[in-house]
Design a protein around this motif. Structure first.
Motif, PDB file in Angstrom:
ATOM      1  N   THR A 116       0.834  -1.202   0.000  1.00  0.00           N
ATOM      2  CA  THR A 116       0.000   0.000   0.000  1.00  0.00           C
ATOM      3  C   THR A 116       0.870   1.254   0.000  1.00  0.00           C
ATOM      4  N   TYR A 142     -15.761  -7.649  -8.128  1.00  0.00           N
ATOM      5  CA  TYR A 142     -15.677  -7.518  -6.687  1.00  0.00           C
ATOM      6  C   TYR A 142     -17.062  -7.283  -6.107  1.00  0.00           C
ATOM      7  N   VAL A 144     -19.726  -5.516  -3.993  1.00  0.00           N
ATOM      8  CA  VAL A 144     -19.960  -4.159  -3.502  1.00  0.00           C
ATOM      9  C   VAL A 144     -21.211  -4.175  -2.639  1.00  0.00           C
ATOM     10  N   GLN A 156     -14.173  -4.046 -11.791  1.00  0.00           N
ATOM     11  CA  GLN A 156     -13.260  -2.988 -11.386  1.00  0.00           C
ATOM     12  C   GLN A 156     -11.847  -3.373 -11.820  1.00  0.00           C
ATOM     13  N   GLN A 158      -8.247  -4.772 -11.585  1.00  0.00           N
ATOM     14  CA  GLN A 158      -7.740  -5.861 -10.749  1.00  0.00           C
ATOM     15  C   GLN A 158      -6.491  -5.413  -9.996  1.00  0.00           C
ATOM     16  N   ARG A 160      -5.379  -4.572  -5.526  1.00  0.00           N
ATOM     17  CA  ARG A 160      -5.868  -4.683  -4.155  1.00  0.00           C
ATOM     18  C   ARG A 160      -6.679  -3.457  -3.747  1.00  0.00           C
ATOM     19  N   GLU A 161      -7.704  -3.698  -2.951  1.00  0.00           N
ATOM     20  CA  GLU A 161      -8.635  -2.643  -2.549  1.00  0.00           C
ATOM     21  C   GLU A 161      -7.931  -1.494  -1.841  1.00  0.00           C
ATOM     22  N   SER A 162      -6.869  -1.787  -1.112  1.00  0.00           N
ATOM     23  CA  SER A 162      -6.178  -0.755  -0.327  1.00  0.00           C
ATOM     24  C   SER A 162      -5.602   0.355  -1.196  1.00  0.00           C
ATOM     25  N   ARG A 164      -6.683   0.468  -4.770  1.00  0.00           N
ATOM     26  CA  ARG A 164      -7.602   0.631  -5.906  1.00  0.00           C
ATOM     27  C   ARG A 164      -8.440   1.891  -5.771  1.00  0.00           C
ATOM     28  N   ASP A 165      -9.016   2.114  -4.611  1.00  0.00           N
ATOM     29  CA  ASP A 165      -9.854   3.294  -4.422  1.00  0.00           C
ATOM     30  C   ASP A 165      -9.055   4.582  -4.562  1.00  0.00           C
ATOM     31  N   TYR A 197     -17.505  -0.305 -12.690  1.00  0.00           N
ATOM     32  CA  TYR A 197     -16.949   0.951 -12.186  1.00  0.00           C
ATOM     33  C   TYR A 197     -16.380   1.723 -13.361  1.00  0.00           C
TER      34      TYR A 197
END
Length: 217
Positions: A116, A142, A144, A156, A158, A160-162, A164-165, A197
């Motif tokens: 991250t 993913y 939601v 979305q 591909q 990691r969410e940490s 991605r946003d 997304y």
């Protein structure tokens, strides 16, 4: 005047399945272009007048350090910088970190927070460059969950969410690239929905053909 300023030094992220033509979008860019081939897909650009930065997927951390050092010194000499693709970078980074672990096979807990911090610093540095930035990624679905508890699967990028946003938040346009069923026509979804997304704050298009992506309205 506002529209002209809005489309200057844009940041675009395009994601989709492997093989839909994300890398070939580079051929549509105007001006001097530097491609950073994070997934070794630069062969499709053979004969194209672009600069390709050397990148060793076996040693992604050292290679990225060399690339970012080069960008700090010479990034503003380019009209476009292409980061292709961040999904592959993430996978290779974790593989490299696993090799350095005690077992030599598995990632340790600290690797996830380390990724991250690493990725945020990397993207922040590249986005500082006075050039257009095109980023590509693979896609995944993913789950939601809305504020009302409704659940649905959404396509979305591909990664990691940490992180991605974060990257989707600071990027001007995020589009899902697809091939129209039964044809070879490639296009992008530029307006978000429950299933996809996407966003577009460069102009008012909700979708476009691939060859028209950089023809801003």
């Amino acid at each position: 005047m506002k529209d002209q300023e809005r489309t200057k030094n844009w940041r675009i992220l395009v994601y989709g399945k492997p093989g839909v033509g994300k890398t070939t979008l580079v051929k549509l860019l105007k001006g001097k272009t530097l491609v950073i081939p994070l997934d070794a897909s630069e062969r499709v650009l053979a004969g194209c007048d672009v600069d390709v930065a050397p990148f060793d997927r076996e040693n992604p951390n050292d290679s990225i350090i060399e690339v970012t050092t080069f960008l700090i010194q010479h990034g503003n000499e380019y009209d476009n910088i292409v980061l292709d693709n961040i999904s592959a970078l993430e996978k290779d980074w974790f593989v490299e970190r696993a090799k350095l672990s005690k077992s030599g096979l598995r990632n340790e807990l600290g690797d996830y927070s380390g990724w991250t911090n690493y990725f945020i610093r990397l993207i922040s540095q590249i986005y500082k460059t006075d050039a257009n930035i095109l980023v590509t990624a693979w896609e995944n679905q993913y789950k939601v969950v809305t504020d009302t508890g409704q659940e649905f699967n959404q396509y979305q990028p591909q990664i990691r969410e940490s992180v991605r946003d974060m990257i989707m938040g600071i990027t001007d346009l995020v589009g899902r690239m697809m091939i129209k069923p039964g044809t070879s026509e490639r296009g992008l979804i530029l307006e978000g929905s429950e299933g996809v997304y996407a966003k577009n704050r460069l102009d008012n298009r909700v979708g476009c053909k691939a060859e028209e992506l950089f023809n801003f309205v």
